[in-house]
Design an enzyme around this catalytic site. Sequence first.
Site, short mmCIF file in Angstrom:
data_model
loop_
_atom_site.label_atom_id
_atom_site.label_comp_id
_atom_site.label_asym_id
_atom_site.label_seq_id
_atom_site.Cartn_x
_atom_site.Cartn_y
_atom_site.Cartn_z
N HIS A 207 0.86 -1.20 0.05
CA HIS A 207 0.07 -0.01 -0.04
C HIS A 207 0.83 1.26 -0.04
O HIS A 207 1.23 1.74 0.98
CB HIS A 207 -0.95 0.02 1.19
N CYS A 240 -3.67 10.78 4.17
CA CYS A 240 -4.30 10.41 5.41
C CYS A 240 -4.18 11.73 6.24
O CYS A 240 -3.40 12.51 6.37
CB CYS A 240 -3.13 9.53 6.10
P1 HMG Z 1 -11.36 8.32 20.28
O1 HMG Z 1 -11.70 9.93 20.56
O2 HMG Z 1 -10.46 7.68 21.34
O3 HMG Z 1 -12.79 7.51 20.45
O4 HMG Z 1 -11.24 8.15 18.84
P2 HMG Z 1 -13.85 7.68 21.57
O5 HMG Z 1 -14.11 5.98 21.98
O6 HMG Z 1 -13.38 8.33 22.92
O7 HMG Z 1 -14.99 8.31 21.22
C1 HMG Z 1 -15.01 9.69 20.56
C2 HMG Z 1 -16.20 10.12 19.92
O8 HMG Z 1 -16.19 9.30 18.86
C3 HMG Z 1 -17.36 9.69 20.60
O9 HMG Z 1 -18.41 10.32 20.03
C4 HMG Z 1 -17.69 8.12 19.78
O10 HMG Z 1 -19.11 7.82 19.98
C5 HMG Z 1 -17.19 8.50 18.53
P3 HMG Z 1 -19.02 11.63 21.15
O11 HMG Z 1 -19.67 11.16 22.35
O12 HMG Z 1 -17.96 12.36 21.50
O13 HMG Z 1 -20.05 12.26 20.26
N1 HMG Z 1 -16.78 7.19 17.96
C6 HMG Z 1 -17.24 6.85 16.75
N2 HMG Z 1 -18.14 7.46 15.73
C7 HMG Z 1 -18.19 6.72 14.53
N3 HMG Z 1 -17.66 5.57 14.21
C8 HMG Z 1 -16.79 5.07 15.26
C9 HMG Z 1 -16.61 5.69 16.18
N4 HMG Z 1 -15.70 5.39 17.46
C10 HMG Z 1 -16.08 6.24 18.32
N5 HMG Z 1 -16.17 3.94 14.87
C11 HMG Z 1 -11.28 6.62 17.04
C12 HMG Z 1 -10.95 6.76 18.51
C13 HMG Z 1 -10.33 5.51 16.53
C14 HMG Z 1 -12.85 6.33 16.92
C15 HMG Z 1 -10.85 7.79 16.28
O14 HMG Z 1 -9.53 8.43 16.44
C16 HMG Z 1 -11.12 7.57 14.59
O15 HMG Z 1 -12.19 7.45 14.14
N6 HMG Z 1 -9.68 7.68 14.02
C17 HMG Z 1 -9.80 7.07 12.41
C18 HMG Z 1 -8.94 8.13 11.96
C19 HMG Z 1 -9.05 7.79 10.50
O16 HMG Z 1 -9.75 7.12 9.89
N7 HMG Z 1 -7.60 7.86 9.73
C20 HMG Z 1 -7.56 7.71 8.39
C21 HMG Z 1 -7.80 6.23 8.14
S1 HMG Z 1 -6.16 5.22 8.29
C22 HMG Z 1 -4.99 5.38 6.77
O17 HMG Z 1 -5.64 6.32 6.02
C23 HMG Z 1 -4.03 4.60 6.77
C24 HMG Z 1 -4.15 3.49 5.69
O18 HMG Z 1 -4.56 4.22 4.57
C25 HMG Z 1 -3.10 2.78 5.40
C26 HMG Z 1 -1.76 3.89 5.38
O19 HMG Z 1 -1.68 4.54 4.17
O20 HMG Z 1 -0.95 3.65 6.23
C27 HMG Z 1 -5.27 2.54 6.12
MG MG Z 2 -3.28 5.05 3.05
#
Ligand code: HMG
Ligand code: MG
Length: 307
Positions: A207, A240
């Site tokens: 990737h 990202c």
């Molecule tokens: P957190 O703040 O630690 O989570 O985030 P939490 O459990 O304390 O919850 C905080 C809030 O998020 C709460 O809402 C939860 O309900 C909500 P509030 O009560 O404040 O209104 N929440 C969610 N909402 C929707 N869907 C969920 C979810 N979980 C909690 N699943 C968390 C931790 C992991 C959720 C957050 O940091 C997050 O969503 N991060 C994702 C970041 C992301 O998507 N990054 C890009 C993708 S990775 C990437 O691109 C790399 C890749 O391509 C490979 C590469 O290139 O290396 C894959």
């Molecule tokens: Mg990626």
Amino acid sequence: MTLPSKVRLVEVGPRDGLQNEKQLISTEIKVELIRRLVATGLQTIEATAFVSHDRVPQMADAARVMSLIQPLPTVSYPVLVPNLRGFEAALAAGAKQVSVFSAASETFSQKNTQCSISESLARCQAVVNAAKAHQIKVRGYVSCVLGCPYEGDIAPLAVAEVARALFDMGCYEISLGDTIGIGTPEKTKAMIEAVARWVPLKKLAGHFHDTWGMAIANVYAALETGVSVFDSSVAGLGGCPYAPGALGNVATEDVVWLFQGCGIECGVDLEALADTAAWISHELGRTPASRVARAILARRNLAVNEI
Ligand code: HMG
Ligand code: MG
């Protein structure tokens, strides 16, 4: 080294490609992009992500995207989930495959998912356990495999440990992400060789992001080590939100052109793909980042002008 005769492509444009777009893209455009990608022959399309809406607003319509894409027996639409909550939402939306993600860098793990690597692996394990009960296949990503935007160089052993943990917990495939596109071919080979001591090569995917222009060279290096699954993004979309400055994934058009040149089968119609790259780029108000797409479109214009 003999190259594989066949590769599998995982199109990540609708998820990785669009997640970092600043302008909000309508669900209809996303669904139309997926439909056009299917028409090119791609059979695995990462459709969206069930992540925090606050953190990644572009993916907030994940359930709606899933409700509008056409289910087809030959096409799978995996979705990204960071935790059990995301898994449950994905399941409710009809997802049949999910991808979990961790990182080989502690700082990136904190910035991207607000937790340490070991906490993120525990979240992945919870998803894998829940998925098993629903016969849902889980893919695992490791980010920062060739460098971290916060920590710099990452040791191949650190990558191997996270990849092994994801594989041992039950992920069917481990995608190795050069999140910031900083790798070079020799580093790519060394990293893959380190991981392959613990995870079979057939279970690894490459990737590569293209920030430093090395993505296609790294794909070739990975091919030479025996990797035969690659993630790519139409028109080279991508980035990202928690990897500052990271550009798009390697363009699907570029990898398909490379594979054709190597006599490697991948089942994708390159002309249709170039059209899709032109279409989505137009929707986003730019030209495709892919040199191959641009060359195909320019060759066509030339041919039209000559008539
Ligand atoms: P957190 O703040 O630690 O989570 O985030 P939490 O459990 O304390 O919850 C905080 C809030 O998020 C709460 O809402 C939860 O309900 C909500 P509030 O009560 O404040 O209104 N929440 C969610 N909402 C929707 N869907 C969920 C979810 N979980 C909690 N699943 C968390 C931790 C992991 C959720 C957050 O940091 C997050 O969503 N991060 C994702 C970041 C992301 O998507 N990054 C890009 C993708 S990775 C990437 O691109 C790399 C890749 O391509 C490979 C590469 O290139 O290396 C894959
Ligand atoms: Mg990626």
